[in-house]
Motif scaffolding. Structure first.
Motif, PDB file in Angstrom:
ATOM      1  N   ALA A  92      -3.270   5.685   8.282  1.00 14.43           N
ATOM      2  CA  ALA A  92      -4.220   4.590   8.128  1.00 14.43           C
ATOM      3  C   ALA A  92      -3.359   3.250   8.139  1.00 14.43           C
ATOM      4  O   ALA A  92      -4.030   2.265   8.664  1.00 14.43           O
ATOM      5  CB  ALA A  92      -4.943   4.914   6.934  1.00 14.43           C
ATOM      6  N   LEU A  93      -2.282   3.198   7.556  1.00 15.76           N
ATOM      7  CA  LEU A  93      -1.622   2.131   7.467  1.00 15.76           C
ATOM      8  C   LEU A  93      -1.297   1.541   9.130  1.00 15.76           C
ATOM      9  O   LEU A  93      -1.347   0.639   9.345  1.00 15.76           O
ATOM     10  CB  LEU A  93      -0.142   2.249   6.792  1.00 15.76           C
ATOM     11  N   GLU A 128      -2.571   2.628  11.798  1.00 17.64           N
ATOM     12  CA  GLU A 128      -3.930   2.008  12.475  1.00 17.64           C
ATOM     13  C   GLU A 128      -4.156   0.729  12.444  1.00 17.64           C
ATOM     14  O   GLU A 128      -4.805   0.045  13.215  1.00 17.64           O
ATOM     15  CB  GLU A 128      -4.795   3.276  12.169  1.00 17.64           C
ATOM     16  N   ALA A 129      -3.975   0.318  10.999  1.00 19.96           N
ATOM     17  CA  ALA A 129      -4.272  -1.310  10.451  1.00 19.96           C
ATOM     18  C   ALA A 129      -3.258  -2.133  10.966  1.00 19.96           C
ATOM     19  O   ALA A 129      -3.538  -3.214  10.704  1.00 19.96           O
ATOM     20  CB  ALA A 129      -4.708  -1.074   9.087  1.00 19.96           C
ATOM     21  N   GLY A 130      -2.144  -1.307  11.608  1.00 19.36           N
ATOM     22  CA  GLY A 130      -1.212  -2.421  11.763  1.00 19.36           C
ATOM     23  C   GLY A 130      -0.409  -3.142  10.617  1.00 19.36           C
ATOM     24  O   GLY A 130       0.095  -4.098  10.894  1.00 19.36           O
ATOM     25  N   TYR A 131      -0.588  -2.242   9.617  1.00 22.40           N
ATOM     26  CA  TYR A 131      -0.056  -2.853   8.534  1.00 22.40           C
ATOM     27  C   TYR A 131       1.500  -2.300   7.937  1.00 22.40           C
ATOM     28  O   TYR A 131       1.638  -1.012   8.073  1.00 22.40           O
ATOM     29  CB  TYR A 131      -0.969  -2.291   7.013  1.00 22.40           C
ATOM     30  N   ILE A 153       4.516  -1.896   5.177  1.00 18.19           N
ATOM     31  CA  ILE A 153       4.805  -1.978   3.787  1.00 18.19           C
ATOM     32  C   ILE A 153       6.331  -2.664   3.772  1.00 18.19           C
ATOM     33  O   ILE A 153       7.257  -1.978   4.300  1.00 18.19           O
ATOM     34  CB  ILE A 153       4.776  -0.628   3.001  1.00 18.19           C
ATOM     35  N   PRO A 154       6.299  -3.763   3.125  1.00 21.13           N
ATOM     36  CA  PRO A 154       7.883  -4.388   3.117  1.00 21.13           C
ATOM     37  C   PRO A 154       8.821  -3.266   2.448  1.00 21.13           C
ATOM     38  O   PRO A 154       8.224  -2.441   1.511  1.00 21.13           O
ATOM     39  CB  PRO A 154       7.692  -5.663   2.165  1.00 21.13           C
ATOM     40  N   ALA A 206      -8.976  -3.841  10.940  1.00 19.88           N
ATOM     41  CA  ALA A 206      -8.305  -3.038   9.862  1.00 19.88           C
ATOM     42  C   ALA A 206      -9.264  -2.828   8.635  1.00 19.88           C
ATOM     43  O   ALA A 206      -9.103  -2.082   7.950  1.00 19.88           O
ATOM     44  CB  ALA A 206      -6.979  -3.758   9.738  1.00 19.88           C
ATOM     45  N   PRO A 253      -9.697   1.354   8.585  1.00 18.81           N
ATOM     46  CA  PRO A 253      -8.875   1.978   7.744  1.00 18.81           C
ATOM     47  C   PRO A 253      -9.135   1.761   6.173  1.00 18.81           C
ATOM     48  O   PRO A 253      -9.029   2.842   5.291  1.00 18.81           O
ATOM     49  CB  PRO A 253      -7.409   1.596   8.054  1.00 18.81           C
ATOM     50  N   ARG A 304      -4.555 -10.998   4.323  1.00 18.38           N
ATOM     51  CA  ARG A 304      -4.260  -9.759   4.901  1.00 18.38           C
ATOM     52  C   ARG A 304      -3.314  -8.979   4.154  1.00 18.38           C
ATOM     53  O   ARG A 304      -3.699  -7.786   4.039  1.00 18.38           O
ATOM     54  CB  ARG A 304      -3.653 -10.187   6.388  1.00 18.38           C
TER      55      ARG A 304
END
Lengths: 204, 204
Positions: A128-129, A131-134, A136-137, B52, B56, B169
């Motif tokens: 899901a991350l 897919e959202a283009g997110y 995590i640092p 997003a 997600p 975001r």
């Protein structure tokens, strides 16, 4: 005690107790005659566990049955019982690719069952991350792994040992019911951290 | 770019883009004629954020609108924007008694907004524990508070500062999408801790 007293002591309606007996969630009482059975403290405990699992923990009847089967499994050792009960309480997730989850877990250096519902959950969450283009640092991810390890270590260290029922009650209810507590604590802690970063002199 | 190119670059159908325009989630393009508008990279970014949040992160249209309002609020500072966006993404919980939650937070020593959805969430989670008759062992609770504080501190330290859009975001998607990751990590870490406690020589 009679069923009426079992009902009074637990606050569960007689009709509901009969339903749990029919569904074999609650073991039958000791028969005194063709129509009379007696129940004991073990029934009170079991009934409270069933209520907690179905109510606050929101498990289904089928999930509760699997959790109770883990308690009653005659030959299982503690590890096998816990694993069975935890899997019963996990929500299955259909995922194509466990690769990213396994990479994360290899980095953490944890032992895990690659076929468990928990690993599938992690894979679904990572998907899901993505897919959202997110992303995590990196330092955040390290903080998550460290926090999960410390939490789990503390939790497993405090498993009660007096009975399988107590151990599974602790671990299943603890896993499921503590989740919203953890998430809410993180959100409130974010408030605190945001105040300290953006309003350090406490002017608001 | 034209709407057709905006659609091609983001993979969002033209009909869906028109819906977001009507719902005022996406700002109107620059009008070139009565029937032609042009869109730019800001539209591409905004569209990706909307997707997003709705996909997600599973927010509703109304929640997404409030998150976007926080980005676009002309006079808000970072703290106010973040609080507004976080509240928009929180699920409201109706609780009678905030006392137990406030006691926990006083113990943690955090600054918090007692009227926020996050504190209500914590109160609801603690009420579910009480309803199930489940008490969190003291040392576990300490571990949860410490973990939440470290995680939140790290997350707030890494908020991007280049724009309000990037900050929100990061914090809204991070809060919502990282939750299932954290929960799954805890469950797998429990596997590891259980193996180490009950099968230390790794015979399975």
């Amino acid at each position: 005690m009679r069923m009426s007293e079992l009902s009074a002591r637990t606050g569960v309606a007689v009709a509901t107790i009969k339903y749990y007996l029919r569904e074999e969630l609650l073991p039958a009482g000791r028969l005194m005659s063709a129509t009379q059975a007696r129940y004991d403290d073990a029934h009170v405990e079991r009934l409270r566990l069933i209520r907690a699992l179905l109510g606050p923990a929101r498990l289904s009847i089928a999930q509760v049955r699997r959790v109770l089967d883990a308690i009653d499994a005659p030959e299982a050792d503690t590890l096998a019982r816990l694993a069975q009960a935890q899997h019963a309480a996990s929500v299955g997730a259909a995922v194509d690719d466990l690769g990213p989850a396994e990479a994360v877990l290899a980095r953490a250096g944890w032992r895990f069952d690659p076929e468990s519902a928990e690993v599938a959950q992690l894979a679904a969450a990572l998907a899901a991350l993505a897919e959202a283009g997110y992303e995590i640092p990196e330092e955040n991810f390290t903080a998550y792994l460290d926090a999960a390890a410390v939490i789990a270590e503390t939790e497993i260290a405090h498993i009660p040992t007096e009975s399988a029922e107590a151990a599974i009650r602790y671990s299943v209810l603890g896993t499921v019911l503590v989740e919203p507590v953890l998430l809410a604590l993180r959100r409130v802690a974010q408030q605190d951290a945001a105040y300290r970063r953006f309003d350090p002199d406490g002017s608001r």
